[in-house]
Design an enzyme around this catalytic site. Structure first.
Site, PDB file in Angstrom:
ATOM      1  N   GLY A 129       2.194   2.885  -2.510  1.00 40.62           N
ATOM      2  CA  GLY A 129       1.790   3.777  -3.599  1.00 40.62           C
ATOM      3  C   GLY A 129       0.483   4.480  -3.312  1.00 40.62           C
ATOM      4  O   GLY A 129       0.338   5.686  -3.588  1.00 40.62           O
ATOM      5  N   GLY A 160       0.784  -1.232   0.000  1.00 44.70           N
ATOM      6  CA  GLY A 160       0.000   0.000   0.000  1.00 44.70           C
ATOM      7  C   GLY A 160       0.814   1.280   0.000  1.00 44.70           C
ATOM      8  O   GLY A 160       0.253   2.365   0.195  1.00 44.70           O
TER       9      GLY A 160
END
Length: 268
Positions: free
Chosen positions: A217, A215
């Protein structure tokens, strides 16, 4: 009339749901909240997902997707929008038309194509449609595998700045090219190309060895949207968000959640 001095800095996340809570809508809401924004959401798909990978994707039917967007856009002013998983051409068409209808500014697009686990998260037929959408947003935040799909050649630390500019000029958009997939060194290096100023800025933070990168990004792109909602310049929004993510990775590097890639610690 609403007193704007009491208004929230509002950020809408248009993205997929991660049932494990580490990425997607769930990470977006945590990141937006941790950085002082008010988070709202439009869910494009649900996933059966954990720290080890994605086992199933269920697309939200287009009429309901459009109904979600109509409901929030018709009632709430958004200072910024973060966009994540757009898994089909039909979904991209719906999102773009709604953003144009409501003249949304400050759009940060994380061109989600491949999960941290390596799973494909986008229909192959939608990639060309996604490329056509890029000039209509403010900033895109591709990682190395996604950027290589967009530009068609290998990327290294040596050509990171040049490639960020190359992608930005090709798609007429600002680009934050994330270097997290490059060979680990003492410093993590990302390259920001500002299309408005034609300037490339390198953003560096200490590299952290950990498998808890699920997660990242989503977390970063949501933070950038939040700082844009606060009125920061693009450069400041990116620098502050990269610093925030680095601290969240550090805070979560030794935590244990599941058997695979754990999440960052958004509130650490």
């Amino acid at each position: 009339m609403k007193d704007i001095s009491y208004s929230y800095n509002t950020v809408l996340s248009i993205a997929g749901s991660d049932s494990s809570g580490g990425a997607g809508i769930q990470a977006d809401i945590k990141s937006i909240s941790a950085n002082g924004g008010y988070a709202a959401s439009v869910i494009t798909a649900t996933t059966a997902q954990n720290t080890q990978g994605v086992t199933d994707i269920h697309a939200i039917p287009s009429p309901h997707l459009i109904a979600q967007m109509e409901a929030v856009f018709s009632d709430i002013h958004f200072d910024a929008v973060k966009i994540g998983m757009l898994h089909s051409s039909e979904v991209i068409d719906a999102v773009q038309s709604m953003l144009e209808k409501y003249a949304v500014k400050n759009i940060v697009l994380d061109p989600v194509m491949v999960a941290t686990s390596g799973d494909n998260l986008i229909d192959e037929n939608a990639i060309e449609r996604l490329k056509a959408f890029l000039p209509h947003v403010t900033l895109i935040t591709p990682n190395i595998p996604e950027a290589q799909i967009l530009i068609g050649h290998d990327i290294s630390l040596e050509n990171l700045e040049q490639t960020a500019q190359e992608i930005g000029e090709k798609y007429q958009v600002s680009v934050l090219l994330k270097g997290g997939h490059l060979e680990l060194t003492e410093r993590m290096t990302d390259a920001l190309y500002n299309h408005s100023t034609n300037k490339v800025t390198l953003v560096q933070n200490p590299a952290i060895e950990t498998q808890n990168t699920h997660g990242t990004g989503c977390t970063l792109s949501s933070a950038i949207a939040t700082y844009l909602a606060h009125g920061e310049t693009l450069e400041n929004a990116v620098i502050k968000s990269c610093t925030y993510l680095n601290k969240a990775i550090e805070a979560g590097k030794d935590m244990v959640l599941g058997a695979g890639h754990g999440p960052v610690n958004h509130f650490g």
